[in-house]
Design an enzyme around this catalytic site. Structure first.
Site, PDB file in Angstrom:
ATOM      1  N   LYS A 171     -12.777 -81.810  45.066  1.00 24.47           N
ATOM      2  CA  LYS A 171     -12.071 -81.063  43.658  1.00 24.47           C
ATOM      3  C   LYS A 171     -11.275 -80.444  44.672  1.00 24.47           C
ATOM      4  O   LYS A 171     -11.527 -79.718  45.163  1.00 24.47           O
ATOM      5  CB  LYS A 171     -13.552 -80.201  43.456  1.00 24.47           C
ATOM      6  CG  LYS A 171     -12.308 -80.072  42.209  1.00 24.47           C
ATOM      7  CD  LYS A 171     -13.121 -78.121  41.633  1.00 24.47           C
ATOM      8  CE  LYS A 171     -12.145 -76.974  42.353  1.00 24.47           C
ATOM      9  NZ  LYS A 171     -11.019 -77.006  41.275  1.00 24.47           N
ATOM     10  N   GLU A 246     -12.292 -72.557  55.724  1.00 23.22           N
ATOM     11  CA  GLU A 246     -11.083 -72.296  56.500  1.00 23.22           C
ATOM     12  C   GLU A 246     -10.353 -71.386  54.786  1.00 23.22           C
ATOM     13  O   GLU A 246     -10.694 -71.498  53.564  1.00 23.22           O
ATOM     14  CB  GLU A 246     -10.241 -73.700  56.310  1.00 23.22           C
ATOM     15  CG  GLU A 246     -10.946 -74.659  57.193  1.00 23.22           C
ATOM     16  CD  GLU A 246     -10.623 -74.816  58.294  1.00 23.22           C
ATOM     17  OE1 GLU A 246     -10.110 -73.628  58.792  1.00 23.22           O
ATOM     18  OE2 GLU A 246     -11.645 -75.092  59.290  1.00 23.22           O
ATOM     19  N   CYS A 280      -1.570 -70.448  54.251  1.00 22.72           N
ATOM     20  CA  CYS A 280      -2.371 -69.254  54.876  1.00 22.72           C
ATOM     21  C   CYS A 280      -1.819 -69.123  56.657  1.00 22.72           C
ATOM     22  O   CYS A 280      -2.990 -68.202  56.778  1.00 22.72           O
ATOM     23  CB  CYS A 280      -4.231 -70.304  55.352  1.00 22.72           C
ATOM     24  SG  CYS A 280      -4.110 -71.735  56.052  1.00 22.72           S
ATOM     25  N   GLU A 384      -4.130 -60.046  52.173  1.00 21.45           N
ATOM     26  CA  GLU A 384      -3.309 -61.656  52.684  1.00 21.45           C
ATOM     27  C   GLU A 384      -2.463 -61.205  50.711  1.00 21.45           C
ATOM     28  O   GLU A 384      -3.189 -60.602  49.571  1.00 21.45           O
ATOM     29  CB  GLU A 384      -3.924 -62.694  52.567  1.00 21.45           C
ATOM     30  CG  GLU A 384      -3.394 -64.306  52.223  1.00 21.45           C
ATOM     31  CD  GLU A 384      -4.308 -65.286  52.107  1.00 21.45           C
ATOM     32  OE1 GLU A 384      -5.393 -64.949  51.463  1.00 21.45           O
ATOM     33  OE2 GLU A 384      -4.478 -66.604  53.392  1.00 21.45           O
TER      34      GLU A 384
HETATM   35  P1  NDP Z   1      -9.174 -70.027  45.791  1.00 17.52           P
HETATM   36  O1  NDP Z   1     -10.001 -69.975  46.494  1.00 17.52           O
HETATM   37  O2  NDP Z   1      -9.080 -69.280  44.535  1.00 17.52           O
HETATM   38  O3  NDP Z   1      -9.892 -71.931  44.684  1.00 17.52           O
HETATM   39  C1  NDP Z   1      -9.890 -72.594  46.733  1.00 17.52           C
HETATM   40  C2  NDP Z   1     -10.789 -73.635  45.450  1.00 17.52           C
HETATM   41  O4  NDP Z   1     -12.010 -73.536  45.322  1.00 17.52           O
HETATM   42  C3  NDP Z   1     -10.154 -73.956  44.192  1.00 17.52           C
HETATM   43  O5  NDP Z   1     -10.513 -75.806  44.499  1.00 17.52           O
HETATM   44  C4  NDP Z   1     -10.648 -73.507  43.260  1.00 17.52           C
HETATM   45  O6  NDP Z   1     -10.521 -74.209  42.539  1.00 17.52           O
HETATM   46  C5  NDP Z   1     -11.908 -73.575  44.366  1.00 17.52           C
HETATM   47  N1  NDP Z   1     -12.997 -72.585  43.105  1.00 17.52           N
HETATM   48  C6  NDP Z   1     -13.117 -71.034  43.106  1.00 17.52           C
HETATM   49  N2  NDP Z   1     -14.275 -70.828  42.086  1.00 17.52           N
HETATM   50  C7  NDP Z   1     -14.685 -71.920  43.045  1.00 17.52           C
HETATM   51  C8  NDP Z   1     -16.321 -71.940  43.110  1.00 17.52           C
HETATM   52  N3  NDP Z   1     -17.173 -70.469  42.433  1.00 17.52           N
HETATM   53  N4  NDP Z   1     -17.220 -72.418  43.574  1.00 17.52           N
HETATM   54  C9  NDP Z   1     -16.387 -73.883  44.246  1.00 17.52           C
HETATM   55  N5  NDP Z   1     -15.010 -73.279  44.052  1.00 17.52           N
HETATM   56  C10 NDP Z   1     -14.587 -72.494  43.276  1.00 17.52           C
HETATM   57  O7  NDP Z   1      -8.239 -69.859  46.766  1.00 17.52           O
HETATM   58  P2  NDP Z   1      -6.319 -70.563  46.233  1.00 17.52           P
HETATM   59  O8  NDP Z   1      -6.334 -71.897  45.280  1.00 17.52           O
HETATM   60  O9  NDP Z   1      -5.936 -69.110  45.636  1.00 17.52           O
HETATM   61  O10 NDP Z   1      -6.006 -71.198  47.905  1.00 17.52           O
HETATM   62  C11 NDP Z   1      -5.062 -69.493  48.386  1.00 17.52           C
HETATM   63  C12 NDP Z   1      -5.774 -69.666  49.301  1.00 17.52           C
HETATM   64  O11 NDP Z   1      -6.464 -70.479  49.923  1.00 17.52           O
HETATM   65  C13 NDP Z   1      -5.262 -68.621  50.033  1.00 17.52           C
HETATM   66  O12 NDP Z   1      -6.280 -67.238  49.950  1.00 17.52           O
HETATM   67  C14 NDP Z   1      -4.817 -69.791  51.565  1.00 17.52           C
HETATM   68  O13 NDP Z   1      -5.172 -68.684  52.559  1.00 17.52           O
HETATM   69  C15 NDP Z   1      -6.185 -70.093  51.426  1.00 17.52           C
HETATM   70  N6  NDP Z   1      -6.172 -71.395  52.603  1.00 17.52           N
HETATM   71  C16 NDP Z   1      -6.733 -71.330  53.489  1.00 17.52           C
HETATM   72  C17 NDP Z   1      -6.158 -72.219  54.643  1.00 17.52           C
HETATM   73  C18 NDP Z   1      -7.171 -72.502  55.502  1.00 17.52           C
HETATM   74  O14 NDP Z   1      -6.938 -73.507  56.290  1.00 17.52           O
HETATM   75  N7  NDP Z   1      -7.645 -71.268  56.005  1.00 17.52           N
HETATM   76  C19 NDP Z   1      -5.458 -73.145  54.650  1.00 17.52           C
HETATM   77  C20 NDP Z   1      -4.412 -73.554  52.886  1.00 17.52           C
HETATM   78  C21 NDP Z   1      -5.307 -71.797  52.492  1.00 17.52           C
HETATM   79  P3  NDP Z   1      -9.867 -73.959  41.050  1.00 17.52           P
HETATM   80  O15 NDP Z   1      -8.275 -73.857  41.836  1.00 17.52           O
HETATM   81  O16 NDP Z   1     -10.376 -74.451  40.073  1.00 17.52           O
HETATM   82  O17 NDP Z   1     -10.263 -72.077  40.979  1.00 17.52           O
END
Ligand code: NDP
Length: 483
Positions: A171, A246, A280, A384
């Site tokens: 997803k 991650e 990130c 963040e």
């Molecule tokens: P989110 O945590 O909001 O979302 C990440 C994914 O999880 C999306 O596909 C989201 O769907 C999904 N999601 C949300 N709620 C649920 C749930 N209850 N159950 C399962 N899946 C769920 O992150 P962002 O998309 O806003 O991305 C930014 C964040 O990602 C930042 O904190 C960044 O630091 C981190 N990040 C970390 C990296 C790493 O390698 N450590 C690399 C890149 C980013 P939906 O979009 O539909 O809400």
């Protein structure tokens, strides 16, 4: 362009036919619809993945590596399409999407194909027995990814998961569905066995949650925010699913008194503002030795002032739109908080563009922002923000720099700028983090471990770490001498 689900080799609507709008954040325009998947869609996708897994697992790793190469070839042929779609979905500069997102998505498949060809048998001899370690697939794995580097991060999971013989239910973020669909188009075009890759679009709390909860999904590889990661762990861990998390970062850029100032300024700008600060790994806290702080800050502000914030398709654009107006508002709320906490905005902090190009008024644009004068423990300095905002802090000693660098709940990455490599290396070892770059930033060797400590995640991906996560080792101990 509409994003349908891809299940069992077919592009389909969600089971109940519901959709979501897909918005281009650079213009505010609705550019298509996205399937809004739910539990019923996950059931169908998991069924397809379960059906496919036996035949896929029966291939040798080298045969699966050949499939990864075919995926890479197919993506390579559509490289420009990847960049265009990524830029449209995220608002990032097209040039960046070409150089980083498209290229790395192709490279991920190629890299893991080559890793497979370099695998040595894992054998441990005893005086009277031989141990052979087999890497068995887990089965069906769930992959959940964010919006900032959509296909780059998805392919970073898909390639090793496939290589190790798993089938996938993935997803992507609902804000960036288009390149995941492109990957499925490539899978279809090259004839990848059906059911091996399944992609579902929709909201995290709906379809993402159903993936987490599905009893037939044995592992979850999640990249996203720390709060979501905590929820992922709380849901999946009691089911004893294998988990890779991650998560977020608040990374320090540490500039020592002996740094090459030009290189440090250039590095701090790149670390702070690449992809509009929506990486990130971004260096959103700059720690600089007091003896050079004034000159460093002057040069930093000058460089950031000169950055061109504009429409993604303009070749001179360095910072495009943020992912959405809602996210822009969140970033702005942190800038307001920074001022309330006593900070001074040295540049940026406004939607008003001053450069030669005027982006769309409906787009989610923000000038790159530098805030000075905050305590290093302030919320703005430790939480963040995930946007084009950096804070600057001064230190007097190495010990103080280390203490400041470690004073957040995060521990993902960081960089140190110094002409004394031994000194930098010694400091690097004392930073609580997963990756430290010395005199560079985001310089990645894909064989090395990637991941964070503290609230930045659990586990590592990259090279053999990814192969380890996406497999279950089976040790067969064979007694040689019968007495
Ligand atoms: P989110 O945590 O909001 O979302 C990440 C994914 O999880 C999306 O596909 C989201 O769907 C999904 N999601 C949300 N709620 C649920 C749930 N209850 N159950 C399962 N899946 C769920 O992150 P962002 O998309 O806003 O991305 C930014 C964040 O990602 C930042 O904190 C960044 O630091 C981190 N990040 C970390 C990296 C790493 O390698 N450590 C690399 C890149 C980013 P939906 O979009 O539909 O809400």
């Amino acid at each position: 362009m509409n994003a349908l689900n891809y299940i069992d080799g077919i592009f389909v609507d969600s089971v109940d036919g519901s959709t979501l709008p897909n918005v281009n954040p650079a213009t505010g325009e609705v550019i298509g619809t996205i399937a809004r998947s739910k539990k019923a869609d996950v059931e169908v996708a998991v069924h397809a993945a379960m059906q496919a897994r036996k035949d896929w697992a029966a291939l040798s790793m080298l045969e699966r590596a050949d499939w990864l190469d075919r995926m890479a070839d197919g993506l390579e042929q559509r490289k420009e399409d990847i960049a265009q779609r990524e830029s449209t979905d995220t608002g990032k500069p097209l040039a960046l999407a070409r150089r980083v997102d498209a290229q790395r998505s192709i490279d991920n498949f190629r890299f893991f194909a080559n890793v497979a060809r370099q695998q040595e048998p894992e054998v441990f001899e005893m005086s009277d027995a031989t141990n052979v370690v087999h890497r068995n697939p887990i089965g069906v794995v769930g992959l959940i990814t964010p919006w900032n580097l959509p296909l780059y991060l998805l392919s970073w999971k898909v390639a090793p998961a496939l290589l190790m013989g798993n089938t996938i239910v993935a997803k992507p973020s609902e804000m960036t569905p288009l390149t995941a669909s492109l990957m499925c188009e490539v899978a279809s075009d090259i004839g990848l066995p059906v059911g091996v890759i399944n992609v579902l679009h929709g909201y995290g709390p709906e379809v993402g949650q159903a993936i987490l909860e599905h009893p037939s999904i044995g592992a979850i590889s999640f990249t996203g925010g720390t709060a979501t990661g905590r929820h992922v762990a709380a849901t999946a861990a009691p089911m004893f699913k294998k988990l890779s998390l991650e998560l977020g970062g608040k990374n320090a850029t540490i500039v020592l008194d002996d740094a090459d100032l030009d290189a440090a300024v250039e590095g701090a700008v790149r670390a702070g503002f690449t992809n509009g600060g929506q990486v990130c790994l971004c260096g959103s806290r700059i720690l600089v030795h007091r003896s050079i702080a004034d000159e460093f800050t002057r040069q930093l502000v000058e460089s950031v002032d000169a950055m061109i914030c504009g429409p993604p398709d303009d070749p001179s654009t360095q910072i495009g739109a943020l992912i959405s107006v809602e996210h822009l508002q969140k970033v702005e709320s942190y800038i307001e908080l920074g001022v309330e906490e006593g900070g001074t905005i040295l540049t940026g902090g406004t939607r008003k563009m001053t450069g030669p190009i005027t982006p769309s008024g409906e787009g989610a644009y923000l000038r790159p922002t530098i805030i000075d004068g905050l305590e290093h423990t302030a919320r703005t300095s430790t939480e963040e923000i995930f946007g084009p905002v950096v804070t600057i802090h001064r230190f007097d000693s190495e010990e103080e720099a280390i203490e400041m660098a470690n004073s957040t709940e995060y521990g993902l990455a960081g960089s140190i700028w110094s002409t004394d490599l031994d000194r930098a290396h010694s400091i690097a070892k004392q930073i609580e983090t997963g990756i430290i770059w010395v005199n560079t930033w985001l310089h990645r060797d894909l064989r090395t471990p990637f991941g964070g400590v503290k609230n930045s995640g659990v586990g590592r991906e990259g090279g053999r770490w990814s192969l380890g996560f996406f497999s279950e080792p089976l040790n067969v101990c064979i007694k040689r001498d019968q007495e």
